[in-house]
Design an enzyme around this catalytic site. Structure first.
Site, mmCIF file in Angstrom:
data_model
loop_
_atom_site.group_PDB
_atom_site.id
_atom_site.type_symbol
_atom_site.label_atom_id
_atom_site.label_comp_id
_atom_site.label_asym_id
_atom_site.label_seq_id
_atom_site.Cartn_x
_atom_site.Cartn_y
_atom_site.Cartn_z
ATOM 1 N N HIS A 52 -94.073 19.264 -24.645
ATOM 2 C CA HIS A 52 -92.678 20.060 -26.034
ATOM 3 C C HIS A 52 -91.490 19.272 -25.182
ATOM 4 C CE1 HIS A 52 -90.517 22.271 -29.165
ATOM 5 N NE2 HIS A 52 -91.852 21.954 -29.757
ATOM 6 N N GLU A 54 -92.127 14.124 -33.024
ATOM 7 C CA GLU A 54 -90.807 15.670 -32.944
ATOM 8 C C GLU A 54 -89.771 15.022 -32.545
ATOM 9 O OE1 GLU A 54 -93.398 19.400 -33.594
ATOM 10 O OE2 GLU A 54 -92.831 19.212 -31.428
HETATM 11 P P1 PGA Z 1 -89.778 23.858 -36.317
HETATM 12 O O1 PGA Z 1 -90.730 23.445 -34.844
HETATM 13 O O2 PGA Z 1 -91.056 23.528 -36.826
HETATM 14 O O3 PGA Z 1 -89.483 25.020 -36.386
HETATM 15 O O4 PGA Z 1 -88.900 22.184 -36.323
HETATM 16 C C1 PGA Z 1 -91.343 22.251 -34.480
HETATM 17 C C2 PGA Z 1 -91.666 22.348 -33.317
HETATM 18 O O5 PGA Z 1 -90.357 22.656 -32.339
HETATM 19 O O6 PGA Z 1 -93.142 22.045 -32.810
#
Ligand code: PGA
Length: 249
Positions: free
Chosen positions: A94, A165
């Site tokens: 992540h 992401e």
């Molecule tokens: P968020 O985070 O939905 O708060 O943008 C997504 C993630 O970090 O997996």
């Protein structure tokens, strides 16, 4: 089937986690065609949440894992420790962990450990704003996939998710354009298929909420969403689950 993964980050402890897990079960009810739902609580809430979702279709994920099996590694948690609580999935790489020093090489060791232990890695990849501005978004994501999946021999029984992401979209309220996400997902699929000779489920994450979820979920190229801050608001998460049902109907 679409997959919804809730990353509770460090937002809730065990007490609130139990309430959120109960709310998720009641939002799902016993409707037909359930999405795959995976809740990723902080480690300290895993035991209690595991109890709440036992015998339900909801799965349990960890937000991180360590690659060694046992030993003098203060503060770390192994695959087998997670499996004692029926944790089946784990986020790896992540961007919030990468920002604290997690390298592609560490991500790679975690992926190997998870697959060897029969768990499902959720490999998070994504470019920063400056990498995107420099036209290096794809290059960055391809490198993260190549290094993260280095040496992986993918067997029939293995499962893997990739979560795209973009770092600039996480926790900012600034979502990526659906067309850009679709394009990146195609790149991810092609790269993973070249590396592993296998298909993969690709999720989008970054400021997904109950209002924006359906725009992503109705795309065939997007297998689901990884939700952070909206996943700890029970009503918002219920709205995202609803959007999943609508995208299926
Ligand atoms: P968020 O985070 O939905 O708060 O943008 C997504 C993630 O970090 O997996």
């Amino acid at each position: 089937m679409k997959t919804i993964i809730a990353n509770w980050k460090m937002y809730v402890g065990a007490r609130e986690g139990v309430e959120l897990a109960r709310a998720t079960l009641s939002a799902l009810g016993n409707r037909e065609g359930l999405p795959e739902v995976v809740l990723c609580p902080p480690f300290v809430a895993i035991a209690d949440v595991s109890g709440v979702i036992a015998n339900s279709p909801v799965a349990l994920g960890a937000q991180d894992v360590f690659w060694e099996t046992k030993g003098a590694f203060t503060g770390e948690i192994s695959v087998s420790m997670l499996k004692e609580f029926h944790v089946s999935h784990a986020l790896v790489g992540h961007s919030e962990r990468r920002a604290l020093g997690e390298t592609d090489a560490m991500v790679n060791k975690k992926i190997h450990a998870l697959l060897a232990g029969g768990m499902v890695p959720v490999l998070c990849v994504g470019e920063t704003a400056s990498e995107r501005d420099a036209g290096k978004a794809k290059e960055t994501v391809i490198r993260q996939l190549q290094e993260g999946l280095n040496g992986v021999s993918f067997q029939k029984e293995h499962r893997l998710f990739v979560a795209y992401e973009p770092v600039w979209a996480i926790g900012t309220g600034r979502r990526a354009e659906v067309t850009d996400v679709v394009e990146m997902h195609k790149t991810i699929r092609k790269t993973v298929s070249d590396l592993l000779s296998s298909s993969v489920s690709v999720l989008y994450g970054g400021s997904v909420d109950e209002k924006s979820a359906s725009a992503f979920l109705r795309e065939q190229e997007i297998d689901g969403v990884l939700v952070g801050s909206a996943s700890v608001r029970a009503d918002a998460f219920a709205g995202i689950l609803d959007a999943t049902f609508h995208s299926l109907s």
